[in-house]
Design an enzyme around this catalytic site. Structure first.
Site, PDB file in Angstrom:
ATOM      1  N   GLY A  11       0.845  -1.199   0.000  1.00 21.06           N
ATOM      2  CA  GLY A  11       0.000   0.000   0.000  1.00 21.06           C
ATOM      3  C   GLY A  11       0.876   1.242   0.000  1.00 21.06           C
ATOM      4  O   GLY A  11       1.857   1.305   0.723  1.00 21.06           O
ATOM      5  N   ASP A 103       5.411  -4.772   5.984  1.00 21.68           N
ATOM      6  CA  ASP A 103       5.943  -6.069   6.424  1.00 21.68           C
ATOM      7  C   ASP A 103       6.019  -7.089   5.277  1.00 21.68           C
ATOM      8  O   ASP A 103       6.986  -7.848   5.172  1.00 21.68           O
ATOM      9  CB  ASP A 103       5.120  -6.624   7.589  1.00 21.68           C
ATOM     10  N   THR A 125       4.364   2.697   5.354  1.00 19.35           N
ATOM     11  CA  THR A 125       2.983   2.208   5.460  1.00 19.35           C
ATOM     12  C   THR A 125       2.229   3.100   6.436  1.00 19.35           C
ATOM     13  O   THR A 125       2.795   3.503   7.463  1.00 19.35           O
ATOM     14  CB  THR A 125       2.918   0.736   5.937  1.00 19.35           C
ATOM     15  N   ASP A 127      -0.083   2.182   8.293  1.00 19.73           N
ATOM     16  CA  ASP A 127      -0.604   1.411   9.434  1.00 19.73           C
ATOM     17  C   ASP A 127       0.247   1.489  10.708  1.00 19.73           C
ATOM     18  O   ASP A 127      -0.216   1.144  11.777  1.00 19.73           O
ATOM     19  CB  ASP A 127      -0.750  -0.067   9.034  1.00 19.73           C
ATOM     20  N   ASP A 129       2.613  -0.400  11.604  1.00 19.55           N
ATOM     21  CA  ASP A 129       2.556  -1.758  12.171  1.00 19.55           C
ATOM     22  C   ASP A 129       3.850  -2.547  11.984  1.00 19.55           C
ATOM     23  O   ASP A 129       3.823  -3.766  11.881  1.00 19.55           O
ATOM     24  CB  ASP A 129       1.374  -2.530  11.543  1.00 19.55           C
ATOM     25  N   ARG A 171      -5.509  -2.917   8.884  1.00 22.74           N
ATOM     26  CA  ARG A 171      -5.935  -4.300   8.637  1.00 22.74           C
ATOM     27  C   ARG A 171      -5.718  -5.157   9.877  1.00 22.74           C
ATOM     28  O   ARG A 171      -6.586  -5.889  10.293  1.00 22.74           O
ATOM     29  CB  ARG A 171      -5.154  -4.860   7.445  1.00 22.74           C
TER      30      ARG A 171
HETATM   31  N1  ADP Z   1       6.426 -13.957   1.924  1.00 24.89           N
HETATM   32  C1  ADP Z   1       6.765 -13.145   0.920  1.00 24.89           C
HETATM   33  N2  ADP Z   1       7.811 -13.462   0.119  1.00 24.89           N
HETATM   34  C2  ADP Z   1       8.174 -12.674  -0.901  1.00 24.89           C
HETATM   35  N3  ADP Z   1       7.508 -11.523  -1.229  1.00 24.89           N
HETATM   36  C3  ADP Z   1       6.461 -11.170  -0.485  1.00 24.89           C
HETATM   37  C4  ADP Z   1       6.030 -11.954   0.635  1.00 24.89           C
HETATM   38  N4  ADP Z   1       4.952 -11.341   1.193  1.00 24.89           N
HETATM   39  C5  ADP Z   1       4.726 -10.228   0.453  1.00 24.89           C
HETATM   40  N5  ADP Z   1       5.624 -10.122  -0.552  1.00 24.89           N
HETATM   41  C6  ADP Z   1       5.683  -9.074  -1.583  1.00 24.89           C
HETATM   42  O1  ADP Z   1       5.480  -7.792  -1.000  1.00 24.89           O
HETATM   43  C7  ADP Z   1       4.337  -7.175  -1.590  1.00 24.89           C
HETATM   44  C8  ADP Z   1       3.707  -6.228  -0.634  1.00 24.89           C
HETATM   45  O2  ADP Z   1       3.237  -6.927   0.512  1.00 24.89           O
HETATM   46  P1  ADP Z   1       1.887  -6.498   1.232  1.00 24.89           P
HETATM   47  O3  ADP Z   1       1.736  -7.335   2.431  1.00 24.89           O
HETATM   48  O4  ADP Z   1       0.786  -6.479   0.237  1.00 24.89           O
HETATM   49  O5  ADP Z   1       2.114  -4.956   1.602  1.00 24.89           O
HETATM   50  P2  ADP Z   1       3.073  -4.272   2.675  1.00 24.89           P
HETATM   51  O6  ADP Z   1       4.478  -4.444   2.242  1.00 24.89           O
HETATM   52  O7  ADP Z   1       2.649  -2.845   2.650  1.00 24.89           O
HETATM   53  O8  ADP Z   1       2.796  -4.960   3.989  1.00 24.89           O
HETATM   54  C9  ADP Z   1       3.479  -8.343  -2.023  1.00 24.89           C
HETATM   55  O9  ADP Z   1       2.518  -7.998  -2.982  1.00 24.89           O
HETATM   56  C10 ADP Z   1       4.537  -9.286  -2.580  1.00 24.89           C
HETATM   57  O10 ADP Z   1       4.958  -8.838  -3.841  1.00 24.89           O
HETATM   58  O1  FBP Z   2      -6.272  -1.002  -1.227  1.00 21.21           O
HETATM   59  P1  FBP Z   2      -5.793  -2.303  -0.708  1.00 21.21           P
HETATM   60  O2  FBP Z   2      -4.706  -2.875  -1.523  1.00 21.21           O
HETATM   61  O3  FBP Z   2      -6.913  -3.244  -0.428  1.00 21.21           O
HETATM   62  O4  FBP Z   2      -5.125  -2.005   0.694  1.00 21.21           O
HETATM   63  C1  FBP Z   2      -5.833  -1.752   1.856  1.00 21.21           C
HETATM   64  C2  FBP Z   2      -4.879  -1.872   3.014  1.00 21.21           C
HETATM   65  O5  FBP Z   2      -3.763  -1.032   2.836  1.00 21.21           O
HETATM   66  C3  FBP Z   2      -3.453  -0.358   4.048  1.00 21.21           C
HETATM   67  O6  FBP Z   2      -3.865   0.972   3.897  1.00 21.21           O
HETATM   68  C4  FBP Z   2      -1.972  -0.382   4.283  1.00 21.21           C
HETATM   69  O7  FBP Z   2      -1.521  -1.704   4.417  1.00 21.21           O
HETATM   70  P2  FBP Z   2      -0.080  -2.144   3.944  1.00 21.21           P
HETATM   71  O8  FBP Z   2       0.836  -1.095   4.439  1.00 21.21           O
HETATM   72  O9  FBP Z   2       0.167  -3.467   4.591  1.00 21.21           O
HETATM   73  O10 FBP Z   2      -0.084  -2.188   2.478  1.00 21.21           O
HETATM   74  C5  FBP Z   2      -4.279  -1.072   5.126  1.00 21.21           C
HETATM   75  O11 FBP Z   2      -4.632  -0.231   6.187  1.00 21.21           O
HETATM   76  C6  FBP Z   2      -5.476  -1.493   4.319  1.00 21.21           C
HETATM   77  O12 FBP Z   2      -6.117  -2.600   4.884  1.00 21.21           O
HETATM   78 MG    MG Z   3       1.415  -4.715   5.600  1.00 20.15          MG
END
Ligand code: ADP
Ligand code: FBP
Ligand code: MG
Length: 319
Positions: A11, A103, A125, A127, A129, A171
């Site tokens: 995000g 994360d 992010t 969040d 978090d 989330r």
């Molecule tokens: N276990 C994993 N191993 C490798 N890449 C990952 C893994 N989890 C997430 N990713 C990559 O990081 C991207 C972002 O993760 P996501 O959880 O959607 O958002 P954020 O990084 O904001 O928490 C995913 O769409 C994927 O491309």
């Molecule tokens: O628009 P999407 O991809 O559904 O993302 C929504 C999520 O993204 C966030 O804004 C940020 O989450 P991440 O930082 O893990 O991407 C959450 O608060 C929300 O649940």
């Molecule tokens: Mg996240």
């Protein structure tokens, strides 16, 4: 190290542009070339690379979103996809990667580091978090956006004696809800990290009504339950009509606050320093006002904890 790359993933968050700018400027300060990877890990896999010179990051410090765009690319968990990404990086003569994200993005960065390609993570992010850092880039701006929205809702709630539920993002984490609730003086705050009883919310609503309060505002983090669902439950229980506002993605947009820009500058510069020292597999963050770095794994293997003292405080200030 002669050339590094930078990407934004997951995000988007206000301040990501300021972080990209800091990475590019700090690298150029040390005479290191920088390549921007567009669309997060998807772009890493598809080879969407562009050189970023000093001027390419001019005029972006104040802009929301990310000039490198972002993506959720679940396929990046697959080893062949990761191998291809490393091949693409090496073909461009790139020796290190800065990943700005949450994360999930850190897991991708660690996977590449474990395969021999050094990555450093910057927490981007809304969040807030990510374990290991007290603040993530974007949180302060999202918080201010949510508070501004709730101040407006409060005006109309007071004029019409309404009870409002405001659903904010988060989330799995309650930081946005908690801080927003404290800053906006909400009657009740519900976060995923803490159990709650419907009867407790009802009792608060009744106490407010009994002392002649003209409005009530309940903040719920999306990770607890959808605001509309909570509204139905409370309407059935109290017989009072409840308005629901879902703030949604507006919380992710807009110009970054000064605090987020400064945080982005500090963390972006530190990330480059770490790569220059040959340190991959690190995350950067803020602890007691100082910039710190720590093992990337700590950031996703530990669970983010909400500040319980703030939760208690929010209850004490809205009896
Ligand atoms: N276990 C994993 N191993 C490798 N890449 C990952 C893994 N989890 C997430 N990713 C990559 O990081 C991207 C972002 O993760 P996501 O959880 O959607 O958002 P954020 O990084 O904001 O928490 C995913 O769409 C994927 O491309
Ligand atoms: O628009 P999407 O991809 O559904 O993302 C929504 C999520 O993204 C966030 O804004 C940020 O989450 P991440 O930082 O893990 O991407 C959450 O608060 C929300 O649940
Ligand atoms: Mg996240």
């Amino acid at each position: 190290m002669k050339k590094i790359a930078v990407l934004t993933s997951g995000g988007d968050a206000p301040g990501m542009n300021a972080a990209i700018r800091a990475v590019v400027r700090k690298a150029h300060y040390h005479k290191i070339d920088v390549v921007g990877v567009y669309y997060g890990y998807e772009g890493l896999y598809n080879g969407k690379f562009e050189p970023l010179d000093l001027g390419s990051v001019g005029g972006i410090i104040q802009r929301g979103g990310t000039m490198l765009y972002s993506a959720r690319f679940p396929e990046f968990k697959e080893e062949e996809i990761q191998n291809k990404a490393i091949e693409n990086l090496r073909n461009q003569g790139i020796d290190g990667l800065v990943v700005i994200g949450g994360d999930g993005s850190y897991r991708g960065a660690m996977a590449l580091t474990e395969k021999g390609f050094p990555c450093v993570g910057i927490p981007g992010t809304i969040d807030n978090d990510i374990p290991g850092t007290e603040y993530t880039i974007g949180f302060d701006t999202a918080l201010n956006t949510a508070v501004e929205a709730i101040d407006k809702i409060r005006d109309t709630a007071t004029s019409h004696e309404n009870t409002f539920i405001v659903e904010v993002m988060g989330r799995n984490a309650g930081d946005i809800a908690l801080w927003t609730g404290l800053a906006a003086g909400a009657e009740t705050v519900l976060i995923p990290e803490e159990e709650f009883e419907i009867e407790d919310i009802v009792a608060r609503l009744e106490r407010s009504a009994a002392r002649g309060k003209r409005h009530s505002i309940i903040i719920v983090a999306e990770g607890v339950m959808p605001g509309h669902k909570l509204g139905k439950i409370l309407e059935e229980r109290t017989g009072v009509q409840i308005r629901v506002s879902v703030l949604g993605h507006m919380q992710r947009g807009g110009a970054p606050s000064a605090r987020d820009r400064v945080l982005a500058g500090r963390l972006g510069a530190k990330a480059v320093e770490l790569l220059l020292e040959g340190k991959g597999g690190r995350a950067v963050g803020i602890h007691n006002h100082a910039v710190v770095d720590y093992d990337l794994k700590e950031a996703y293997e530990n669970k983010h904890k909400a500040d319980v003292s703030l939760y208690t405080l929010s209850k004490e200030l809205s009896i």
